[in-house]
Design a protein around this motif. Structure first.
Motif, PDB file in Angstrom:
ATOM      1  N   ASP A  13       0.827  -1.208   0.000  1.00  0.00           N
ATOM      2  CA  ASP A  13       0.000   0.000   0.000  1.00  0.00           C
ATOM      3  C   ASP A  13       0.864   1.262   0.000  1.00  0.00           C
ATOM      4  OD1 ASP A  13      -2.235  -1.629   0.038  1.00  0.00           O
ATOM      5  OD2 ASP A  13      -2.643  -1.321   2.183  1.00  0.00           O
ATOM      6  N   LEU A  14       1.964   1.227   0.730  1.00  0.00           N
ATOM      7  CA  LEU A  14       2.863   2.382   0.757  1.00  0.00           C
ATOM      8  C   LEU A  14       3.549   2.587  -0.602  1.00  0.00           C
ATOM      9  CD1 LEU A  14       4.403   2.073   4.316  1.00  0.00           C
ATOM     10  CD2 LEU A  14       3.009   3.960   3.451  1.00  0.00           C
ATOM     11  N   GLU A  15       3.906   1.485  -1.274  1.00  0.00           N
ATOM     12  CA  GLU A  15       4.479   1.607  -2.623  1.00  0.00           C
ATOM     13  C   GLU A  15       3.498   2.311  -3.560  1.00  0.00           C
ATOM     14  OE1 GLU A  15       5.474  -2.336  -3.907  1.00  0.00           O
ATOM     15  OE2 GLU A  15       7.210  -2.468  -2.591  1.00  0.00           O
ATOM     16  N   LEU A  16       2.235   1.905  -3.473  1.00  0.00           N
ATOM     17  CA  LEU A  16       1.208   2.526  -4.306  1.00  0.00           C
ATOM     18  C   LEU A  16       1.028   3.996  -3.928  1.00  0.00           C
ATOM     19  CD1 LEU A  16      -0.987   2.263  -6.463  1.00  0.00           C
ATOM     20  CD2 LEU A  16      -2.557   1.524  -4.645  1.00  0.00           C
ATOM     21  N   ALA A  17       1.047   4.299  -2.628  1.00  0.00           N
ATOM     22  CA  ALA A  17       0.892   5.684  -2.173  1.00  0.00           C
ATOM     23  C   ALA A  17       2.047   6.554  -2.663  1.00  0.00           C
ATOM     24  CB  ALA A  17       0.805   5.726  -0.650  1.00  0.00           C
ATOM     25  N   VAL A  18       3.264   6.028  -2.649  1.00  0.00           N
ATOM     26  CA  VAL A  18       4.418   6.773  -3.162  1.00  0.00           C
ATOM     27  C   VAL A  18       4.225   7.056  -4.651  1.00  0.00           C
ATOM     28  CG1 VAL A  18       6.883   6.617  -3.706  1.00  0.00           C
ATOM     29  CG2 VAL A  18       6.067   5.954  -1.445  1.00  0.00           C
ATOM     30  N   PHE A  19       3.816   6.036  -5.378  1.00  0.00           N
ATOM     31  CA  PHE A  19       3.599   6.191  -6.821  1.00  0.00           C
ATOM     32  C   PHE A  19       2.533   7.244  -7.098  1.00  0.00           C
ATOM     33  CE2 PHE A  19       1.148   4.999 -10.614  1.00  0.00           C
ATOM     34  CZ  PHE A  19       2.132   5.120 -11.577  1.00  0.00           C
ATOM     35  N   LEU A  20       1.394   7.160  -6.400  1.00  0.00           N
ATOM     36  CA  LEU A  20       0.301   8.109  -6.632  1.00  0.00           C
ATOM     37  C   LEU A  20       0.683   9.529  -6.225  1.00  0.00           C
ATOM     38  CD1 LEU A  20      -2.772   5.976  -5.501  1.00  0.00           C
ATOM     39  CD2 LEU A  20      -2.078   6.546  -7.842  1.00  0.00           C
ATOM     40  N   ALA A  21       1.365   9.674  -5.103  1.00  0.00           N
ATOM     41  CA  ALA A  21       1.782  11.006  -4.654  1.00  0.00           C
ATOM     42  C   ALA A  21       2.779  11.605  -5.635  1.00  0.00           C
ATOM     43  CB  ALA A  21       2.376  10.932  -3.253  1.00  0.00           C
ATOM     44  N   GLU A  31       7.815  11.718  -0.294  1.00  0.00           N
ATOM     45  CA  GLU A  31       8.974  11.520   0.575  1.00  0.00           C
ATOM     46  C   GLU A  31       8.557  10.999   1.942  1.00  0.00           C
ATOM     47  OE1 GLU A  31      11.599  14.882   0.813  1.00  0.00           O
ATOM     48  OE2 GLU A  31      11.733  15.046  -1.371  1.00  0.00           O
ATOM     49  N   GLU A  32       7.419  11.488   2.461  1.00  0.00           N
ATOM     50  CA  GLU A  32       6.925  10.989   3.746  1.00  0.00           C
ATOM     51  C   GLU A  32       6.562   9.502   3.642  1.00  0.00           C
ATOM     52  OE1 GLU A  32       3.726  13.448   5.157  1.00  0.00           O
ATOM     53  OE2 GLU A  32       4.971  15.252   5.150  1.00  0.00           O
ATOM     54  N   PHE A  33       5.897   9.133   2.557  1.00  0.00           N
ATOM     55  CA  PHE A  33       5.545   7.725   2.354  1.00  0.00           C
ATOM     56  C   PHE A  33       6.798   6.861   2.194  1.00  0.00           C
ATOM     57  CE2 PHE A  33       1.254   9.178   0.626  1.00  0.00           C
ATOM     58  CZ  PHE A  33       0.566   8.791   1.774  1.00  0.00           C
TER      59      PHE A  33
END
Length: 136
Positions: A13-21, A31-33
């Motif tokens: 989920d964090l990988e996806l959040a980094v990609f989307l952000a 960067e926070e993710f």
């Protein structure tokens, strides 16, 4: 179906959040993710691991009160045979350890092994597991 651990799912989920952000040009959030991802991936566990307290009830309360038939049924030897085995094995290096986690007394470890060896996953092993459950 393969079960995914809570930690592994969180990392996905964090990988996806980094990609989307990053895709939305929100580099601060990305960067926070990434920092959170690095923190979580640095440990094999999400929660702190707590040590389980060993309950010595069986060896302090039950073990001494077993009659000879119960003792033989659980450990597949007599009390005298058990005592002789403990005397022969208790000084072996396998029963010493330099860890911060102390080992059980050699007699207890030998008793658990004898009960397991003698159980053979039959009806008597249910009784043995009931007696030894506190040590597992």
């Amino acid at each position: 179906m393969l079960k995914i651990s809570e930690r592994k799912q969180l990392l996905r989920d964090l990988e996806l959040a980094v990609f989307l952000a990053d895709d939305n040009d929100d580099h601060e959030e990305a960067e926070e993710f990434m920092a959170l991802y690095a923190f979580i991936s640095s440990s094999p566990f999400i929660d702190d691991r707590t040590r389980r307290h060993r309950d010595d009830h069986f060896f302090v309360e039950t073990f001494p009160t077993l009659n000879d038939d119960e003792f033989r049924s659980i450990f597949r030897t007599t009390r005298q045979g058990f005592a002789a085995l403990v005397r022969q094995l208790e000084d072996h290096l396998v029963f010493s350890n330099n860890s911060r986690c102390a080992q059980l007394h050699p007699a207890w470890q030998i008793a658990i092994a004898l009960a397991r060896f003698g159980g053979a996953e039959n009806g008597s092993s249910v009784m043995v597991n009931r007696y030894l459950l506190v040590l597992q």
